[in-house]
Design a protein around this motif. Structure first.
Motif, short mmCIF file in Angstrom:
data_model
loop_
_atom_site.label_atom_id
_atom_site.label_comp_id
_atom_site.label_asym_id
_atom_site.label_seq_id
_atom_site.Cartn_x
_atom_site.Cartn_y
_atom_site.Cartn_z
N ILE A 232 0.83 -1.20 0.00
CA ILE A 232 0.00 0.00 0.00
C ILE A 232 0.87 1.25 0.00
CG2 ILE A 232 -1.79 1.26 1.21
CD1 ILE A 232 -2.81 -1.29 0.02
N LEU A 233 1.83 1.29 0.91
CA LEU A 233 2.77 2.41 1.01
C LEU A 233 4.12 1.92 0.48
CD1 LEU A 233 1.83 3.59 4.60
CD2 LEU A 233 0.90 4.43 2.43
N VAL A 234 4.41 2.21 -0.76
CA VAL A 234 5.62 1.69 -1.41
C VAL A 234 6.85 2.29 -0.75
CG1 VAL A 234 6.83 1.44 -3.60
CG2 VAL A 234 4.33 1.46 -3.55
N PRO A 235 7.78 1.46 -0.23
CA PRO A 235 8.99 2.01 0.40
C PRO A 235 9.98 2.53 -0.63
CG PRO A 235 9.04 -0.38 0.44
CD PRO A 235 7.71 0.00 -0.14
N VAL A 236 10.50 3.71 -0.40
CA VAL A 236 11.53 4.33 -1.25
C VAL A 236 12.70 4.70 -0.34
CG1 VAL A 236 12.10 6.24 -2.78
CG2 VAL A 236 9.81 5.22 -2.86
N GLU A 237 13.87 4.13 -0.62
CA GLU A 237 15.04 4.35 0.22
C GLU A 237 16.10 5.15 -0.52
OE1 GLU A 237 16.41 0.53 1.50
OE2 GLU A 237 14.91 0.38 3.10
#
Length: 341
Positions: free
Chosen positions: A132-137
């Motif tokens: 749902i909340l796409v992780p971006v690092e």
């Protein structure tokens, strides 16, 4: 005599061309040398300005904006984790497709390179918060004015969520505490019994809080990106929070990307740090299972918006164009479902 004169003319032309080439090369070399000398003189001044630029940050008036983003982000993750205890989310086993509902749709949009085929049915498995909340690092920097990260140094720096790194550079988090902050706030503890026993009105309140937090995070990031520079690769969507992108040669996973090449940096936007995971949205007038024949009738929505709408939250009108809440539904018949199954 005519042949002799012609030969002499050609010889004079070649000789004159050679003299012109020598003079041109000599002149260009002199110009390049003078430019190099000028750059060598002003190089210390450029380095001094780069070092002094970091002293202007963080800007005190923007610290409150970064702190508000951190609070909204924590509320967003907590509320979404609570909603996933009640409303199931499915993700495809072979691609990044996500669907909010008990049963996945039958729309043939799976184009995974593992299956070696286009327009196939998805194979659904249970999803998580990261769907749902796409992780971006991004790489964690000690300070904004430090040197560019080289390819050999890519393992010397920690990877943290890009939103936290941006808030850290804005002064809301201490650089030495960002890893501990990420471990504590990115994994909220929500019990299953407390959530499943909530009445419908409370679930609607949780969905409204999640949607409100989502909007506040995006609005705050829009303000921060006007002050603090961030870069994104236009080919592989790698994000770097800082004045200049890193030199780690990590660009190149798919065929259309340059294999193990350098990134093509450009200015990052809100969707690069907090992507909108757009999914197929099932409306009340749609069939229980969305079929491929009605794909032109159905609506779309970001995954977080679709999840909150299932909880009963009121969706902002800006999403109505793609969600088609009052649109016509596909004339569904039982024969279509029997053919699909």
């Amino acid at each position: 005599m005519g042949l002799v004169n012609l030969a002499m003319a050609n010889w004079r032309h070649k000789l004159w061309s050679s003299f012109q080439g020598v003079s041109y090369s000599t002149t260009s070399s002199r110009i390049n040398k003078s430019k190099f000398d000028d750059f060598r003189k002003i190089r210390p001044m450029i380095l001094r300005r780069i070092e002094n630029r970091g002293k202007e940050y963080p800007i005190k008036d923007i610290v409150s904006v970064a702190e508000e983003i951190l609070k909204a982000r924590h509320n967003l993750i907590t509320n979404v984790t609570a909603l996933l205890k009640v409303f199931p989310v499915l993700t495809c086993k072979f691609c990044s497709e996500v669907f909010v509902g008990k049963e996945g749709h039958l729309i043939q949009t799976c184009r995974s390179y593992i299956r070696r085929g286009n327009n196939r049915l998805h194979e659904w498995v249970p999803g998580s918060v990261n769907d749902i909340l796409v992780p971006v690092e991004s790489f964690h920097l000690d300070h904004m004015s430090q040197g560019v990260i080289k390819h050999q140094q890519r393992f010397d720096y920690d990877r943290v969520p890009a939103v936290l790194e941006l808030c850290c550079q804005a002064g809301a988090i201490h650089p030495e505490e960002i890893l501990q902050y990420s471990e504590v706030h990115d994994n909220p503890q929500v019990s299953d019994e407390d959530i499943k026993n909530l009445p419908v009105g409370d679930l609607q309140y949780v969905g409204a809080n999640a949607l409100n937090a989502w909007e506040r995070v995006r609005a705050g990031l829009k303000k921060l990106l006007l002050v603090y520079p961030s870069k994104v690769c236009k080919r592989c969507n790698e994000v770097h929070v800082g004045p200049s992108g890193h030199k780690a040669r990590l660009c190149g996973v798919f065929k259309y990307e340059s294999w193990r090449g350098t990134h093509y940096w450009e200015k990052a936007g809100v969707n690069d740090l907090v992507p909108e995971k757009v999914v197929w949205h099932r409306r009340p007038q749609d069939p229980v299972v969305l079929v491929d024949e009605g794909r032109s009738y159905y609506g779309h929505a970001p995954a977080i918006v679709s999840l909150c709408s299932h909880a009963g939250a009121i969706v902002p009108t800006k999403y109505a164009c793609e969600m088609k809440p009052q649109g016509l539904s596909f004339p569904f018949t039982s024969s279509i479902l029997s053919c699909e199954t």
